[in-house]
Design an enzyme around this catalytic site. Structure first.
Site, mmCIF file in Angstrom:
data_model
loop_
_atom_site.group_PDB
_atom_site.id
_atom_site.type_symbol
_atom_site.label_atom_id
_atom_site.label_comp_id
_atom_site.label_asym_id
_atom_site.label_seq_id
_atom_site.Cartn_x
_atom_site.Cartn_y
_atom_site.Cartn_z
ATOM 1 N N SER A 1 48.916 44.251 41.550
ATOM 2 C CA SER A 1 48.157 45.149 40.670
ATOM 3 C C SER A 1 48.696 46.564 40.786
ATOM 4 C CB SER A 1 46.674 45.131 41.057
ATOM 5 O OG SER A 1 46.506 45.616 42.377
ATOM 6 N N HIS A 2 48.612 47.292 39.696
ATOM 7 C CA HIS A 2 48.873 48.733 39.701
ATOM 8 C C HIS A 2 47.792 49.402 38.867
ATOM 9 C CE1 HIS A 2 52.484 51.425 40.818
ATOM 10 N NE2 HIS A 2 52.132 50.725 41.868
ATOM 11 N N HIS B 1 44.435 48.825 50.556
ATOM 12 C CA HIS B 1 45.534 48.240 49.796
ATOM 13 C C HIS B 1 46.555 47.560 50.701
ATOM 14 C CE1 HIS B 1 48.432 47.858 46.482
ATOM 15 N NE2 HIS B 1 49.346 48.211 47.365
ATOM 16 N N TYR C 1 44.218 44.939 53.827
ATOM 17 C CA TYR C 1 43.275 43.886 53.406
ATOM 18 C C TYR C 1 42.136 43.743 54.417
ATOM 19 C CZ TYR C 1 46.631 42.284 49.867
ATOM 20 O OH TYR C 1 47.465 42.209 48.776
ATOM 21 N N ASP D 1 61.257 45.445 50.702
ATOM 22 C CA ASP D 1 61.154 46.506 49.711
ATOM 23 C C ASP D 1 60.207 47.587 50.224
ATOM 24 O OD1 ASP D 1 58.659 44.992 49.123
ATOM 25 O OD2 ASP D 1 58.515 46.448 47.501
ATOM 26 N N GLU E 1 55.866 56.981 48.466
ATOM 27 C CA GLU E 1 56.124 55.694 47.832
ATOM 28 C C GLU E 1 57.081 55.848 46.656
ATOM 29 O OE1 GLU E 1 52.354 53.817 47.040
ATOM 30 O OE2 GLU E 1 51.706 54.065 49.114
#
Length: 737
Positions: free
Chosen positions: A87-88, A42, A45, A264, A308
């Site tokens: 995406s989640h 994730h 990559y 972030d 997270e």
């Protein structure tokens, strides 16, 4: 014998050896945990970067391309637009409400990290069959999560897609796009520069919710419900009201010029934010784990560094501006804590107190961009013929009852969009019901209306890509271009969310590579830069990979907003024109999938013809010469006509359709135009001047949907099926998160 620690963290033996070589020693537990999240699929990559490099990323107006938190393009009048899609999927399969809500929260932070105020969300969603109870449960939770977060934080959700197909059983796709605007001079990047500058953590406390989060969940498929339940603590928990305060505080800090860089905290949490900002700036950073505000007692350093937890940002500020930073954060009731200092030398050090023990010391760049690049094996699926780009399969079945087959395709997705407030900011000209959303373009600093607009569309088609991922992806790009044209917009930039199965399967990597090539070819043909994206691998459940599902978000500009786009509207007595030429090929179509057919060869795409069709349609729409416009894509001409009829409450009478193959073909480069009789000659003159083929196919009016010799349906019956299918299946929109 116990499993080696690095394997339990998801690192391979070769990756563990690479870490030892980088450090020149054995890594400790904390260091291994940090590498594990940053070198996860994730975050790094590692299976896709060798392919993504082929995408065109530069173009006129591109200010920031891939590699930052969001892509940024100049849209004129001193305004820049920031665009990102993420995406989640995996968190939403485990905990639908929070998975989707925190997906919305994360994409918002990607946008205001760049200095942009988020002005719109879009949600391309895909779930298992409506017949499946778990898929319905996931769908209800996901929609509630997005609406609960977006509505509370005050950003409108203006469009998207909702698809139900058995390929997504147990593995939904929850993709979220965000658009933001900023004055060009406010653009800021996620870099840490200046020795002695401070790393200030803004926002929520850090907890055990979300430890590993998407960096863990997105690197594995799904098994049984018991193992899925074990993953629930890895799903983050969102607080939209904290996010709203964080947006306002960060934008005020940026306007005041108090931020050197900002990032972030998404995947990999504090580890990611500190290592990426330091690496991008060519610097190092010291981080004190004791200075990080916690919401739970007894958290270990590896938990703190990899959590997270949501609604957190890392700002790099000069020491002299710290008091002003703290004052602004206090004004907005945002927690602010100095947790790090920028250093030279490039090392990221984790300390137990500023003068305490060094718990970890690694090169920041080795976390950020030194993950291995995998050239994974690639193999076409059984039955694939490269010579004619055909996937072997049984013969195409015959149509038995075209009317029933059309009704089986009809579904009104406004149950989904009705959960969202799409009129926040009062910018929305065209909302979720159209082929693309349209938003007035106002200056983000002054609020002045520019007289222009931005348009947004999100598109994907797994059925096309299951047959031929290269041509299918190119057709998706083309569909997006035409979706923008029917609202009067010209395309300017693309972002992508590439949802695929297990990259360790050679067929999946073939699908991925082919899809990238198809996107590259189409974007080059249409002059579209790809300014950012996301790759989601390991979308598999119970050993089965999903169909390849690249989803594209495309930004367009309406150069003069003089009227609302016509929308998918019919007016009784107006003539129907089909622009473009139908190829009577059903492979990859919704009709074919509904009949259980999955092979064949996709219709051809001529990008020059497509550009001409899109240009002519755009001219007619902006000139106010058409009363309705709808692109022809999923479900073909039949579904496009039916959608216009049921949405307008006006029937249609159509001739000149030779058979079911022409009615349900999804061949590209086609649109339906509704035209008043008195301007019909003018419209045809424009099309002829553009060299675009067209045909008069019928007229709007009456209370039936009829296609000569193929079907004859009462409009009321079609409206009932269209209106009721989703609400009846999904509980009338009453689900609560």
């Amino acid at each position: 014998m116990p499993e080696p620690l690095h394997r339990s963290l998801g690192l391979t033996d070769d990756e563990a050896e690479s870490i030892r070589q980088i450090l020149g020693r054995e890594p400790n537990h904390l260091e291994l945990a940090m590498y594990a999240v940053m070198w996860s699929e994730h975050c790094s990559y590692k299976s896709s970067r060798v392919h993504l490099k082929r995408l065109p990323t530069e173009g006129e107006g591109v200010l920031v391309g891939p590699g930052e938190n969001a892509g940024v393009v100049d849209v004129g009048d001193g305004i820049a637009a920031a665009l990102r899609i993420e995406s989640h999927n995996h968190p939403s399969a485990i905990e639908p409400y929070q998975g989707a809500a925190t997906g919305a929260g994360g994409i918002l932070r990607d946008i205001f990290t760049m200095g942009a105020r988020p002005i719109a969300l879009m949600d391309p969603l895909r779930f298992g069959s409506l017949d499946d109870a778990r898929s319905r449960w996931i769908a209800e939770g996901v929609v509630s999560g997005i609406s609960g977060y977006g509505n509370s934080v005050g950003v409108p959700t203006v469009g998207g897609e909702t698809v139900f197909d058995e390929t997504y059983a147990d593995n939904p796709l929850v993709n979220v796009l965000c658009l933001g605007l900023l004055p060009k001079e406010r653009l800021v990047l996620g870099q840490a520069t200046g020795v002695g500058n401070l790393a200030v953590l803004l926002g929520s406390t850090t907890g055990r919710d979300g430890i590993g989060g998407v960096s863990v969940l997105a690197s594995a498929g799904f098994g049984d419900e018991e193992s899925d339940a074990d993953k629930r603590p890895s799903v983050q928990v969102g607080d939209p009201f904290e996010e709203k305060r964080l947006i306002e505080a960060c934008l005020e800090l940026l306007d005041a010029g108090l931020v050197v860089g900002i990032q972030d905290l998404g995947g990999a949490g504090i580890t990611c934010a500190t290592s990426e900002t330091a690496s991008r700036g060519g610097m190092g950073m010291d981080v004190d784990v004791r200075a990080i505000p916690l919401r739970e007692e007894g958290m270990e350093p590896f938990e703190i560094m990899t959590s997270e937890s949501q609604e957190r940002m890392l700002a790099i500020v000069e020491p002299g501006g710290l008091d002003q930073v703290l004052a602004i954060c206090e004004k907005w009731e945002i927690r602010a804590s100095v947790i790090g200092k920028v250093t030279d030398g490039g090392a990221l050090r984790i300390l137990d107190g500023w003068d305490g023990e060094v718990l970890a010391e690694v090169p920041a760049a080795s976390l950020h961009d030194a993950a291995p690049l995998y050239h994974r094996p690639i193999a076409a699926p059984a039955g694939w013929s490269e010579a004619d780009r055909r996937l072997a399969g049984p013969p195409m079945p015959e149509s038995v009852d075209a009317g029933k087959e059309l009704l089986d395709m009809l579904a009104d997705t406004s149950w989904v969009s009705s959960q969202y407030d799409h009129q926040l900011f009062l910018n929305t000209v065209e909302g979720p019901a159209g082929d693309a959303a349209v938003l007035r373009l106002k200056h983000p600093a002054t609020g002045a209306d520019t007289g222009r607009a931005l348009a947004l569309t999100t598109d994907g088609n797994h059925r096309w890509c299951a047959v031929d991922p290269r041509r299918g992806t190119a057709m998706i790009v083309a569909e997006s271009v035409l979706n923008l044209a029917v609202v009067g917009a010209r395309p300017v930039a693309v972002v992508n969310c590439l949802n695929f199965g297990n990259p360790e399967h050679p067929e999946v990597m073939w699908q991925f590579s082919e899809a990238v090539d198809g996107m590259t070819e189409a974007c080059l043909a249409f002059g579209l830069p790809v300014i950012g994206g996301n790759v989601s691998f390991y979308n598999e459940s119970r050993g089965s990979d999903i169909d390849p599902t690249p989803v594209l978000g495309v930004l367009g500009v309406v150069d003069r907003l003089e009227r609302r786009p016509p929308g998918t509207t019919l007016v009784a007595g107006h003539r129907l024109l089909l622009v473009g030429v139908t190829q009577p090929e059903l492979s990859g179509s919704l009709w074919a999938r509904n009949q259980g057919h999955r092979g064949g060869v996709l219709p051809a795409l001529d990008t020059a013809v497509h550009a001409a069709v899109a240009g002519a349609v755009r001219t007619l729409v902006t000139g106010g010469l058409v009363s309705g416009a709808h692109d022809v894509s999923s479900g073909g001409l039949g579904l496009a006509l039916a959608e216009m009829a049921v949405r307008s409450g006006v029937g249609v009478s159509v001739a000149r359709i030779a058979g079911a193959a022409e009615l349900f073909s999804e061949s590209p480069s086609r649109a339906i135009l509704a035209v008043a009789p008195e301007v019909l000659t003018n419209v045809e003159n424009v099309l002829e001047h553009a060299g675009v083929p067209y045909a008069r196919i019928g007229v709007a009016g009456g209370d039936r949907i009829t296609v000569k010799d193929l079907l004859d349906l009462p409009l009321a019956e079609a409206v009932g099926v269209w209106r009721d299918r989703l609400p009846h299946a999904l509980g009338e929109g009453t689900v609560q998160g």
